[in-house]
Design a protein around this motif. Structure first.
Motif, PDB file in Angstrom:
ATOM      1  N   LYS A  42       0.838  -1.205   0.000  1.00 18.48           N
ATOM      2  CA  LYS A  42       0.000   0.000   0.000  1.00 18.48           C
ATOM      3  C   LYS A  42       0.872   1.254   0.000  1.00 18.48           C
ATOM      4  N   GLN A  43       1.965   1.210   0.770  1.00 23.82           N
ATOM      5  CA  GLN A  43       2.866   2.356   0.805  1.00 23.82           C
ATOM      6  C   GLN A  43       3.505   2.581  -0.567  1.00 23.82           C
ATOM      7  N   LYS A  44       3.815   1.497  -1.255  1.00 21.16           N
ATOM      8  CA  LYS A  44       4.385   1.618  -2.598  1.00 21.16           C
ATOM      9  C   LYS A  44       3.384   2.243  -3.570  1.00 21.16           C
ATOM     10  N   VAL A  45       2.099   1.908  -3.407  1.00 15.97           N
ATOM     11  CA  VAL A  45       1.063   2.525  -4.248  1.00 15.97           C
ATOM     12  C   VAL A  45       1.042   4.029  -4.024  1.00 15.97           C
ATOM     13  N   MET A  46       1.135   4.452  -2.754  1.00 15.60           N
ATOM     14  CA  MET A  46       1.158   5.876  -2.445  1.00 15.60           C
ATOM     15  C   MET A  46       2.375   6.553  -3.076  1.00 15.60           C
ATOM     16  N   ILE A  47       3.512   5.880  -3.035  1.00 15.21           N
ATOM     17  CA  ILE A  47       4.737   6.430  -3.624  1.00 15.21           C
ATOM     18  C   ILE A  47       4.588   6.588  -5.128  1.00 15.21           C
ATOM     19  N   VAL A  48       4.065   5.551  -5.793  1.00 18.49           N
ATOM     20  CA  VAL A  48       3.865   5.617  -7.242  1.00 18.49           C
ATOM     21  C   VAL A  48       2.941   6.774  -7.601  1.00 18.49           C
ATOM     22  N   CYS A  49       1.821   6.890  -6.890  1.00 14.02           N
ATOM     23  CA  CYS A  49       0.850   7.957  -7.194  1.00 14.02           C
ATOM     24  C   CYS A  49       1.451   9.341  -6.975  1.00 14.02           C
ATOM     25  N   ALA A  50       2.309   9.484  -5.977  1.00  7.24           N
ATOM     26  CA  ALA A  50       2.936  10.786  -5.726  1.00  7.24           C
ATOM     27  C   ALA A  50       3.974  11.119  -6.787  1.00  7.24           C
ATOM     28  N   PHE A  51       4.774  10.138  -7.145  1.00  8.41           N
ATOM     29  CA  PHE A  51       5.931  10.430  -7.993  1.00  8.41           C
ATOM     30  C   PHE A  51       5.619  10.424  -9.489  1.00  8.41           C
ATOM     31  N   ILE A  52       4.392  10.116  -9.874  1.00  3.32           N
ATOM     32  CA  ILE A  52       4.018  10.301 -11.288  1.00  3.32           C
ATOM     33  C   ILE A  52       3.587  11.744 -11.541  1.00  3.32           C
ATOM     34  N   THR A  53       3.406  12.529 -10.493  1.00  2.00           N
ATOM     35  CA  THR A  53       2.961  13.909 -10.655  1.00  2.00           C
ATOM     36  C   THR A  53       4.141  14.801 -11.044  1.00  2.00           C
ATOM     37  N   GLN A  54       3.798  16.017 -11.436  1.00  2.00           N
ATOM     38  CA  GLN A  54       4.815  17.029 -11.726  1.00  2.00           C
ATOM     39  C   GLN A  54       4.873  18.045 -10.586  1.00  2.00           C
ATOM     40  N   ALA A  55       4.611  17.561  -9.381  1.00  2.00           N
ATOM     41  CA  ALA A  55       4.603  18.443  -8.216  1.00  2.00           C
ATOM     42  C   ALA A  55       5.957  19.120  -8.040  1.00  2.00           C
ATOM     43  N   GLN A  56       5.925  20.291  -7.432  1.00  2.00           N
ATOM     44  CA  GLN A  56       7.154  21.032  -7.172  1.00  2.00           C
ATOM     45  C   GLN A  56       7.660  20.835  -5.754  1.00  2.00           C
ATOM     46  N   LEU A  57       6.756  20.351  -4.880  1.00  2.00           N
ATOM     47  CA  LEU A  57       7.135  20.032  -3.510  1.00  2.00           C
ATOM     48  C   LEU A  57       6.626  18.638  -3.178  1.00  2.00           C
ATOM     49  N   PHE A  58       7.543  17.756  -2.796  1.00  2.00           N
ATOM     50  CA  PHE A  58       7.192  16.404  -2.377  1.00  2.00           C
ATOM     51  C   PHE A  58       7.331  16.326  -0.863  1.00  2.00           C
ATOM     52  N   ILE A  59       6.210  16.015  -0.200  1.00  2.00           N
ATOM     53  CA  ILE A  59       6.201  15.874   1.254  1.00  2.00           C
ATOM     54  C   ILE A  59       6.095  14.389   1.573  1.00  2.00           C
ATOM     55  N   ILE A  60       7.077  13.890   2.302  1.00  2.00           N
ATOM     56  CA  ILE A  60       7.143  12.457   2.582  1.00  2.00           C
ATOM     57  C   ILE A  60       7.230  12.278   4.089  1.00  2.00           C
ATOM     58  N   ASP A  61       6.176  11.729   4.676  1.00  2.00           N
ATOM     59  CA  ASP A  61       6.062  11.613   6.128  1.00  2.00           C
ATOM     60  C   ASP A  61       6.375  10.178   6.552  1.00  2.00           C
ATOM     61  N   GLU A  62       7.482   9.998   7.271  1.00  2.00           N
ATOM     62  CA  GLU A  62       7.918   8.664   7.706  1.00  2.00           C
ATOM     63  C   GLU A  62       7.839   7.670   6.541  1.00  2.00           C
ATOM     64  N   PRO A  63       8.555   7.920   5.457  1.00  2.00           N
ATOM     65  CA  PRO A  63       8.361   7.135   4.231  1.00  2.00           C
ATOM     66  C   PRO A  63       8.869   5.710   4.297  1.00  2.00           C
ATOM     67  N   PHE A  64       9.750   5.411   5.244  1.00  2.00           N
ATOM     68  CA  PHE A  64      10.392   4.099   5.245  1.00  2.00           C
ATOM     69  C   PHE A  64       9.614   3.058   6.052  1.00  2.00           C
ATOM     70  N   THR A  65       8.536   3.489   6.713  1.00  2.00           N
ATOM     71  CA  THR A  65       7.733   2.578   7.523  1.00  2.00           C
ATOM     72  C   THR A  65       7.106   1.494   6.660  1.00  2.00           C
ATOM     73  N   GLY A  66       7.403   0.243   6.963  1.00  2.00           N
ATOM     74  CA  GLY A  66       6.779  -0.866   6.258  1.00  2.00           C
ATOM     75  C   GLY A  66       7.435  -1.242   4.951  1.00  2.00           C
ATOM     76  N   LEU A  67       8.466  -0.497   4.528  1.00  2.00           N
ATOM     77  CA  LEU A  67       9.123  -0.805   3.260  1.00  2.00           C
ATOM     78  C   LEU A  67      10.292  -1.765   3.474  1.00  2.00           C
ATOM     79  N   ASP A  68      10.470  -2.688   2.543  1.00  2.00           N
ATOM     80  CA  ASP A  68      11.622  -3.568   2.590  1.00  2.00           C
ATOM     81  C   ASP A  68      12.864  -2.797   2.153  1.00  2.00           C
TER      82      ASP A  68
END
Length: 245
Positions: free
Chosen positions: A139-165
């Motif tokens: 689920k966290q990877k899905v959130m990452i994919v959805c965020a990083f396909i955007t052309q956003a100018q500011l990426f906010i990542i809150d405790e991003p490593f939780t649950g990731l291998d």
């Protein structure tokens, strides 16, 4: 793109959590928010995203505030929360389509980028899966994919490593580096200090809702008078200060 927080005071009620918080995140820069539980990291992020209204102070993105144009302001931001937030009735493919619509992205070009990210995070054969089928890490990877396909100018990542291998952590850090090199700004909140020290350019150390120190690792070492200290040792020192206060 510059995120500028100036004299921010705010929180969830009349008693402020944040007190005169001031710092900036420049384009092409990763800034890590560091602090104990309750220091104000998540509160800061909620204020930046417009989920909380400041009691005092200002927040701007390239000089634009929420009051100026709420839609334009929020389309400048992509967010990866600590706890994944997915729609149970939508498939992975539909989450990506929803993101494309929300950010007014070109569908063909964005799907090419999405496909690359899906392969990186080993989700490319799961487009028709629903969130109930995913583990927390997926689920966290899905959130990452959805965020990083955007052309956003500011990426906010809150405790991003939780649950990731470990491999996914490596892939995420590579994405952060790519976005930074393309000129985006990254604001990261994390307790994994080794990853923060390796990936961030500057740090903002929060203590009781106030900025205890900020700058590069060298600048923070000088602030604490600990020239050879790593980020973990500086964090421990700040914790001792709080205990002695």
């Amino acid at each position: 793109m510059t995120l500028k927080i100036t004299n921010l005071t705010g929180g969830y009620g009349r008693i402020p959590v944040l007190k005169n918080e001031t710092f900036t995140v420049e384009n092409g820069q990763t800034v890590a928010l560091i602090g104990l539980n309750g220091a104000g990291k998540s509160t800061t992020i909620k204020h930046v995203m417009g989920l909380l209204q400041p009691q005092q102070g200002t927040i701007t993105l390239d000089g634009l505030s929420l009051k100026d144009d709420i839609q334009a302001y929020r389309q400048k931001i992509a967010y990866v929360p600590e706890l994944p937030v997915l729609y149970p009735e939508l498939t992975l493919k539909e989450h990506i389509d929803l993101t494309i619509m929300a950010y007014n992205l070109d569908s063909t070009a964005t799907w090419k980028q999405a496909q690359k990210l899906l392969e990186i995070f080993r989700l490319d054969n799961k487009l028709n899966w629903f969130p109930i089928n995913f583990s927390k890490g997926m689920k966290q990877k899905v959130m990452i994919v959805c965020a990083f396909i955007t052309q956003a100018q500011l990426f906010i990542i809150d405790e991003p490593f939780t649950g990731l291998d470990p491999l996914a952590v490596h892939d995420l850090l590579n994405l952060v580096q790519e976005k930074k090199q393309s000129g985006a700004a990254v604001l990261m909140s994390t307790h994994i200090l080794t990853n923060a020290e390796q990936s961030a350019d500057c740090f903002v150390l929060l203590n009781h809702g106030q900025v205890r120190a900020q700058g590069t690792l060298t600048q923070i070492q000088q602030e604490f008078g600990m020239d050879a200290a790593n980020l973990d040792e500086l964090y421990v020192q700040m914790s001792k200060e709080e205990a002695d206060a």
